[in-house]
Design a protein around this motif. Structure first.
Motif: not given
Length: 583
Positions: A502-529
């Motif tokens: 996950y941290p790698t995917i998150d960093a890649l999204i923030n570094t290379y992903f186009p800003t006009d693409i919604a990414t909420e559905s990915f982060y909604q699948s990341i749990a912290t517990s």
């Protein structure tokens, strides 16, 4: 006296135990350290159900004669079953086996140790508490003795066995680091001692270092695999080399070396990329393992390969790098980072986007995985047919090695999901079915809906499942990304001490992903517990809109961020070259 021993053995075979003891007891009174008599008395005690008495007799027999293999094997068998007073007897066994090593190594030592491991149930399917006892009191002391007395090949066997059955039993950064720190320095020092011999041999042959550059002035870099396979780290190396081949201007001249085993599929892939490969076991099958590293050093020296990259798996690396195989020695890891040696000149990771980062006071160079083959459309029809075999509204799945799945916290979370969703099934993989997995699912009453499919084509089964449930505390790499490429939602647990992509995917999204693409559905699948992980998995199975959004976005993430082999190849080449220039 021999005839009395033989007579007692005959009586035991005839199940005349009292008579056997009657003729053995006088022998023991006269010769209390007669290991053969002690062994017979122990066998009789076992057959009469007197386990503790038998263990004491076997221990005395081993103390009297550390080479009494019958007593050693019998004591190991009892300990492996009863696990009674195990520490003191394991220590006794370790002390006995070290006498097979010093003052000189007995040829059959490796076979007897393998047999004792089997009888002690020193196997990754056993509880961690038991494996730790055998490791601490038996396996580790013998490994350290083998390293101290320069019995390299025995040390390699022990290190490899401990790695497979103890280190990999708990796939976590902390366990990995704490395990290897117990012996890596001793093996490194053994390699340094061997270096003096090998360097004198090279100099004695009047070998001169070859040209470190090709005719096109490309630096020569060798990549070493200590075993041949098609596991994820080899796939990462193949993808890197494929990306390098696609560069307009090549940056290096690569070569691959394997120390052991033969894998035709792997060799074919390297040959298709026109990358030279040397399989030492195939070319020199009788060469001892330690001698193979001496051969590698001499070959690299004569051919001008001044930079060597050790790819991911660290068994034998401590010794090999102590031998100083090349002027520049780099460790390239795909997972864990808790390993360091003075002779590692550079550290490269496939789990970090940052160009450089620090871990445990060591500077690392970051990179990611890449491939153009995350999805195999030729498997789609077969996947649809397989899916019909599982009559569930939702088929969850985890595609990984069994040691990644056997954590009770993860297994009970899977059971919670299935209990809360009676219309769901679960599919999981592995080289073998771990008893811990089977036990938890049976105890929780969900075993009928849990389907073990063995060691399979991951690209096929990533299309069979509906939702990928990433394992924890150690998550997946390739199969996770293959599931995303197959347009499947994935659920991950993000915790500071867990190994996750996950941290790698998150960093890649923030570094290379186009800003006009919604990414909420990915982060909604990341749990912290764990509870949140369960709730996300349940929600994805019952909310079609959320499911479709996550599916489409995951596929887009793979195509956008993980299919650029050239970019990754350029990043890694820059790391390898910059480290080489600094040494």
């Amino acid at each position: 006296m021999d005839h009395i021993i033989q007579q007692a053995e005959q009586l035991v075979r005839q199940q005349q135990y009292i008579d056997a003891l009657a003729i053995i007891q006088p022998v023991l009174l006269e010769q209390p350290n007669n290991d053969q008599a002690l062994n017979i008395a122990a066998v009789v005690a076992i057959l009469q159900g007197h386990t503790n008495e038998a263990m004491d007799y076997f221990a005395k027999a081993i103390q009297a004669n550390p080479t009494n293999t019958d007593a050693i094997n019998n004591l190991c068998a009892i300990i492996g079953k009863t696990r009674n007073q195990c520490d003191q007897y394991l220590i006794l066994l370790a002390n006995a086996l070290t006498q097979w090593i010093i003052p000189q190594l007995r040829p059959e030592t490796g076979k007897i140790i393998q047999l004792t491991f089997d009888k002690l149930s020193f196997n990754k399917t056993e509880p961690m508490e038991w494996l730790t006892a055998v490791f601490e009191n038996y396996a580790l002391p013998i490994l350290l003795t083998a390293a101290q007395y320069d019995h390299y090949d025995l040390a390699f066997f022990l290190e490899g066995y401990i790695y497979q059955h103890y280190v990999k039993r708990e796939e976590s950064e902390t366990h990995f680091e704490q395990a290897f720190i117990r012996w890596k320095n001793q093996l490194h020092e053994a390699g340094q001692r061997n270096r003096k011999i090998v360097d004198e041999m090279i100099a004695g042959e009047n070998w001169s270092a070859g040209n470190p550059l090709t005719e096109n002035n490309l630096p020569k870099i060798a990549f070493i695999l200590h075993t041949s396979s098609t596991l994820a780290h080899v796939e990462a190396l193949i993808s890197f080399l494929a990306g390098h081949q696609q560069l307009t201007t090549p940056l290096i001249s690569p070569m691959v070396i394997t120390i052991a085993d033969h894998n035709a599929n792997m060799v074919n892939q390297f040959q298709a990329l026109k990358v030279p490969i040397i399989e030492i076991e195939t070319e020199h099958p009788q060469m001892p393992r330690s001698a193979r590293y001496a051969f590698v050093k001499s070959y690299l020296y004569t051919q001008g390969y001044q930079t060597l990259v050790w790819v991911t798996s660290v068994p034998e690396m401590s010794f090999a790098f102590g031998l100083r195989l090349a002027k520049t020695q780099i460790w390239w890891t795909m997972k864990f980072h808790g390993f360091s040696l003075p002779s590692i000149d550079g550290y490269v990771s496939s789990m970090h986007v940052e160009e450089t980062f620090e871990h445990n006071g060591i500077q690392w160079h970051g990179g990611t995985l890449s491939s153009v083959n995350w999805f195999d459309e030729t498997q789609t029809a077969a996947a649809k047919q397989l899916r019909h075999q599982y009559p569930y509204a939702c088929l969850y799945g985890t595609i990984a090695r069994e040691e990644k799945l056997n954590d009770p916290l993860f297994l009970n979370c899977i059971a919670d999901i299935l209990t809360a969703n009676p219309d769901a099934g679960y599919l999981f993989t592995g080289r073998e079915l771990d008893p811990t997995i089977e036990q938890v699912f049976t105890e929780r009453g969900v075993a009928p809906r849990c389907h073990y499919v063995g060691w399979i084509n991951s690209k096929l089964y990533c299309q069979v499942i509906d939702i990928f449930l990433d394992s924890f505390p150690c998550g997946s790499g390739y199969s996770l990304l293959e599931s995303m490429a197959a347009a499947k939602p994935v659920v991950m647990l993000n915790q500071p001490n867990y190994v996750s992509y996950y941290p790698t995917i998150d960093a890649l999204i923030n570094t290379y992903f186009p800003t006009d693409i919604a990414t909420e559905s990915f982060y909604q699948s990341i749990a912290t517990s764990v509870n949140e992980y369960r709730d996300i998995a349940l929600h994805l199975a019952t909310d079609p809109n959320q499911y479709q959004q996550a599916s489409r976005l995951n596929q887009h993430i793979i195509n956008e961020l993980f299919a650029n082999q050239q970019r990754c190849a350029q990043i890694y080449c820059q790391h390898f070259l910059s480290i080489s220039q600094q040494t």
